[in-house]
Design an enzyme around this catalytic site. Structure first.
Site, mmCIF file in Angstrom:
data_model
loop_
_atom_site.group_PDB
_atom_site.id
_atom_site.type_symbol
_atom_site.label_atom_id
_atom_site.label_comp_id
_atom_site.label_asym_id
_atom_site.label_seq_id
_atom_site.Cartn_x
_atom_site.Cartn_y
_atom_site.Cartn_z
ATOM 1 N N LYS A 1 -23.846 -21.835 -104.368
ATOM 2 C CA LYS A 1 -23.718 -21.618 -102.916
ATOM 3 C C LYS A 1 -24.272 -22.759 -102.057
ATOM 4 O O LYS A 1 -23.757 -23.024 -100.976
ATOM 5 C CB LYS A 1 -24.394 -20.300 -102.510
ATOM 6 C CG LYS A 1 -23.638 -19.083 -102.976
ATOM 7 C CD LYS A 1 -24.258 -17.800 -102.448
ATOM 8 C CE LYS A 1 -23.570 -16.606 -103.068
ATOM 9 N NZ LYS A 1 -23.997 -15.330 -102.474
ATOM 10 N N ASP B 1 -22.095 -13.668 -96.294
ATOM 11 C CA ASP B 1 -23.087 -12.775 -96.927
ATOM 12 C C ASP B 1 -23.993 -12.114 -95.883
ATOM 13 O O ASP B 1 -24.125 -10.889 -95.854
ATOM 14 C CB ASP B 1 -23.962 -13.558 -97.912
ATOM 15 C CG ASP B 1 -23.246 -13.885 -99.205
ATOM 16 O OD1 ASP B 1 -22.386 -13.101 -99.636
ATOM 17 O OD2 ASP B 1 -23.568 -14.937 -99.799
#
Ligand code: ATR
Length: 278
Positions: free
Chosen positions: A66, A102
């Protein structure tokens, strides 16, 4: 021509994303397929070049890529830049743009599932890792009153607060200090992996001082209800598991790719069924 989407991560074989997204494509009559790609750390740059070369329309990015993926993209959206992590890439005519759904997915699921308004709330985050950072930004963006962070290593909580360019009241606490102050919070969020399968007996924080009707939310969804959430429920909390965050981060990514916000209830049912729940 059929469009191709996917997720890159390592390990990736247990990912529930392909099932969830492929069902949504089918449901909406979109001619597309979503595939799980196992990509090792040392192959990340090549994999990103490959996305462009093959004309893949978009991917999700998961552990451990990420943050590492950022230098390989053409543009990073502001929220993802501030969080320092990308979980969604959109291929716009050959330009790869990175987003983070997220943190926003967490907030959206919290609001929708607990029918709460984040504005003016006093919130405690447990944990100061990557997941906490995204959630911290998104909750601050949603205008919480204060967000304190407690962590096993207090200095990591201090660092998260110091290094985040966010204008919100925040203090860092050790786990013991937070346990003492628990009655001050209306929302408590476990962002750590403590209690995740197979270590299901572990609890991130004792709840002795928690007030009734506090919202207790755990980003873990395997098991569907952690020991910590069970304990919170017993103490009169409103509880939420991690399925919501998972589903909403996926739904927000799907929206970035297609312009359509999918049926989250259907996505949730698919995920819960896979996890052995009802
Ligand atoms: P992620 O990116 O998924 O959030 P991470 O960056 O490894 O994962 O962060 C894990 C968080 O869980 C950290 O806050 C970590 O605490 P430390 O900063 O002290 O390492 C916390 N954590 C992990 N295992 C823990 C445990 N057994 N007890 C308490 N906290 C734990």
């Amino acid at each position: 021509m059929k469009k191709l989407y996917g997720v890159i991560g390592c390990p990736i074989h247990h990912s529930l994303s392909p099932l969830m997204h492929n069902d949504a494509f089918q449901q909406l009559g979109i001619d597309a397929h979503y595939h799980a790609f196992h990509v090792e750390k040392e192959d990340l740059q090549e994999a990103i070049k490959g996305l462009k070369a093959l004309g893949i329309s978009g991917v999700n990015v998961t552990i451990p890529h990420k943050t590492a993926v950022i230098p390989f993209l053409d543009e990073i959206d502001e929220m993802a830049t501030r969080i320092g992590a990308v979980n969604t890439i959109v291929n716009e005519n050959g330009r790869l743009i990175g987003y983070n759904t997220d943190g926003p997915g967490f907030v959206r699921s919290l609001v929708e599932e607990t029918k709460t308004d984040i504005r003016g709330k006093r919130i405690l985050l447990i944990g100061a890792g990557g997941a906490a950072r995204g959630i911290y930004f998104a909750l601050a963006h949603a205008q919480a009153e204060r967000i304190d962070i407690c962590n096993r290593t207090k200095s990591n909580a201090e660092w998260l607060i110091e290094s985040s360019d966010v204008s919100i009241a925040s203090a860092a606490y050790s786990l013991e200090e937070a346990e003492e102050r628990l009655a001050e919070y209306e929302i408590v969020v476990n962002t750590t992996s403590v209690g995740l399968y197979p270590d299901v007996e572990a609890m991130p924080l004792s709840l002795n001082n928690m007030r009734e009707n506090t919202i207790a939310t755990d980003i873990i969804y395997n098991p569907l209800e952690t020991k910590w959430l069970k304990e919170a429920r017993r103490k009169g909390a409103i509880v939420q598991n991690g399925v919501g965050m998972f589903v909403y981060q996926g739904a927000l990514a799907f929206e970035k790719w297609t312009g359509i916000f999918p049926d989250v209830e259907r996505m949730r049912q698919i995920v819960v069924q896979q996890l052995g729940g009802k």
